[in-house]
Design an enzyme around this catalytic site. Structure first.
Site, PDB file in Angstrom:
ATOM      1  N   HIS A 101       0.837  -1.261  -0.018  1.00 51.22           N
ATOM      2  CA  HIS A 101      -0.006  -0.093   0.027  1.00 51.22           C
ATOM      3  C   HIS A 101       0.918   1.202   0.115  1.00 51.22           C
ATOM      4  O   HIS A 101       2.121   1.285   0.688  1.00 51.22           O
ATOM      5  CB  HIS A 101      -0.869   0.066   1.053  1.00 51.22           C
ATOM      6  CG  HIS A 101      -1.906  -0.928   1.532  1.00 51.22           C
ATOM      7  ND1 HIS A 101      -1.530  -2.047   2.239  1.00 51.22           N
ATOM      8  CD2 HIS A 101      -3.060  -0.974   1.372  1.00 51.22           C
ATOM      9  CE1 HIS A 101      -2.557  -2.710   2.455  1.00 51.22           C
ATOM     10  NE2 HIS A 101      -3.388  -2.330   1.834  1.00 51.22           N
ATOM     11  N   ASP A 104       2.149   2.078   3.361  1.00 49.93           N
ATOM     12  CA  ASP A 104       3.236   1.192   3.895  1.00 49.93           C
ATOM     13  C   ASP A 104       4.664   1.483   3.886  1.00 49.93           C
ATOM     14  O   ASP A 104       5.452   1.236   4.513  1.00 49.93           O
ATOM     15  CB  ASP A 104       3.213  -0.215   3.432  1.00 49.93           C
ATOM     16  CG  ASP A 104       1.728  -0.839   3.161  1.00 49.93           C
ATOM     17  OD1 ASP A 104       0.927  -0.447   4.153  1.00 49.93           O
ATOM     18  OD2 ASP A 104       1.464  -1.820   2.688  1.00 49.93           O
TER      19      ASP A 104
HETATM   20  C1  XUL Z   1      -7.385  -6.382   4.675  1.00 46.66           C
HETATM   21  C2  XUL Z   1      -6.736  -6.978   3.617  1.00 46.66           C
HETATM   22  C3  XUL Z   1      -6.246  -5.701   2.966  1.00 46.66           C
HETATM   23  C4  XUL Z   1      -5.954  -5.967   1.266  1.00 46.66           C
HETATM   24  C5  XUL Z   1      -5.084  -4.961   0.735  1.00 46.66           C
HETATM   25  O1  XUL Z   1      -8.558  -7.406   5.100  1.00 46.66           O
HETATM   26  O2  XUL Z   1      -6.962  -7.907   3.121  1.00 46.66           O
HETATM   27  O3  XUL Z   1      -4.866  -5.974   3.338  1.00 46.66           O
HETATM   28  O4  XUL Z   1      -5.307  -7.164   0.962  1.00 46.66           O
HETATM   29  O5  XUL Z   1      -5.439  -3.444   0.915  1.00 46.66           O
END
Ligand code: XUL
Ligand code: CO
Length: 437
Positions: A101, A104
């Site tokens: 992300h 992150d």
């Molecule tokens: C949340 C989840 C996230 C997504 C990416 O449950 O799985 O980490 O994979 O935003």
């Protein structure tokens, strides 16, 4: 010990086979081994996720950080150290992909412009590291759920300025995903849902979500990003009711917005469990609907009711989903992203390595079992025979739309049709599956 020294003397992990007792070796994941004529690595396309491995602090509802990482901090120097450690771990494990992300990899700045610059600066660090390595980006995504401004949703916020802010953040995240050659871009609607209908206009929010997704698809084409846009279904948590509940719900949403040929799904094992489905159900449904994109590999506790994001460790269970994936022709541009975190007591660097070794070995075992199911063919033959009536004669005519209710009624009465059931053979088939494991 080189580089940051975070992983000490841990050497790159090698395949040593099932007899090895070395906890720092792969026992099933032999990346070059051919399975149904394709390398294991190319079947699984495993990815290490940035958030659980490098951003998660070990906090839970009742206590704070248990992971004492030297890069925990809100400055760019910390973000650079984190990137160095991340790539050291990619080198140690040798998986072909990673995921992240925006939040992150780089800290939020005083403005979105600054936050986006921070993300681009670390993306440049990644770009330089990628030049000399085989690891690639499976997907990028934007965190539209952590910040306070998103408490009432991002695209589904009652305030259009929050929608615009989220759009600006996603634009930047797609730009860096494109720059880094990402194979996909993921949208998980972390706060796209609601707590109570008393303060929520559901119809408006669905229209907003549809508009947002159309903007993302338009932008992807505008910049020539060839990756696949993926939606990740989840039924609940953080909101009580998430709009992207499961594969069926997401498919209906895509159809309603005319996007079923543009967007696929990223199916997470634990999210399937939270939706009271099996993972193989979600995979099989996505494949049947033509929207199977990628997988977030993990497992969920069956009792907790909340998202536990544990590493996969149940090969027999996963083998049925792998079978469905192989039957669908594989994941294409997708892969198996380890959206899984070490438990908060597993705070040492080596725990991150053990966790990923166990995860990929589990997937590899499931893959080999699934390939045996395909090669043997008994399961497929059973299904083909069970449904054979639909391939010919009246069955084929009905499916092709050449029989009306009146014609069928006439035939059933004329021929005095009295269909007799045949056994579903569930126990026989379950015994068969156990033979491949
Ligand atoms: C949340 C989840 C996230 C997504 C990416 O449950 O799985 O980490 O994979 O935003
Ligand atoms: Co996920």
């Amino acid at each position: 010990m080189g580089g940051t020294g975070f992983f000490g003397a841990i050497a790159p992990i090698r395949y040593e086979g099932p007899k090895s007792a070395n906890p720092l070796a792969f026992r099933s994941y032999d990346h070059d081994k051919l399975v149904l004529g394709k390398r294991m690595e190319d079947h699984l396309r495993a990815a290490i996720c940035y958030w659980h491995s490098f951003a998660y602090t070990g906090l839970d509802q009742f206590g704070g950080a248990t992971f004492l990482r030297p890069w925990f901090g809100d400055d760019m120097a910390s973000a650079r150290l984190k990137a160095d450690v991340a790539f050291e771990m990619f080198d140690i494990l040798g998986f072909p992909f990673f995921t992240f992300h925006d939040r992150d990899i780089a800290p939020e700045g005083a403005s979105l412009a600054q936050s986006n610059r921070n993300v681009r600066e670390i993306a440049d660090v990644f770009a330089r590291k990628l030049e000399t390595r085989k690891v690639k980006l499976l997907w990028g995504t934007a965190n539209l759920f952590g910040a306070r401004r998103f408490m009432a949703g991002a695209a589904t916020n009652p305030d259009p300025d929050v929608f615009a802010y989220a759009a600006a953040q996603v634009k930047n995240a797609i730009d860096v995903t494109h720059q880094l050659g990402g194979a996909n871009y993921v949208l998980w609607g972390g706060r796209e849902g609601y707590e109570t209908l008393l303060n929520t206009d559901l119809k408006r929010e669905l229209a907003q979500l549809g508009r947002f997704l159309k903007l993302v698809v338009e932008y992807k084409h505008k910049i020539g990003f060839k990756g696949v846009i993926l939606i990740e279904p989840k039924p609940q948590e953080p909101t009580k009711h998430q709009y992207d509940f499961d594969v069926a719900t997401v498919y209906g949403f895509l159809k309603a917005n005319g996007l079923e040929n543009e967007v696929k799904v990223n199916i997470e094992v634990g999210h399937a469990v939270l939706a009271h489905h099996s993972f193989e159900h979600e995979v099989s449904l996505a494949a049947a609907l033509g929207v199977l994109g990628s997988v977030d590999a993990n497992r969920n506790d069956y009792q907790s009711g909340w998202d536990t994001d544990q590493f996969p460790n149940n090969a027999p269970e996963l083998s049925l989903a792998l079978h469905a994936i192989l039957k669908a022709g594989g994941l294409g541009a997708g892969g198996f992203n380890f959206d899984a975190r070490a438990r908060r007591q597993s705070f040492e660097p080596i725990d991150l390595i053990y966790a990923h070794i166990g995860g990929i070995d589990t997937l590899a075992r499931a893959l080999v079992a699934a390939a045996a199911m395909i090669e043997d063919g008994a399961l497929d033959r059973f299904l083909a025979e069970r449904y054979a009536g639909w391939d010919r004669g009246e069955g084929a005519e009905i499916l092709a739309g050449r029989r009306g209710l009146a014609e069928m009624a006439a035939r059933v009465e004329r021929d005095n049709l009295d269909p007799q059931p045949s056994s579903g053979r569930q126990e026989y088939l379950e015994n068969l599956v156990n033979r491949y494991l």
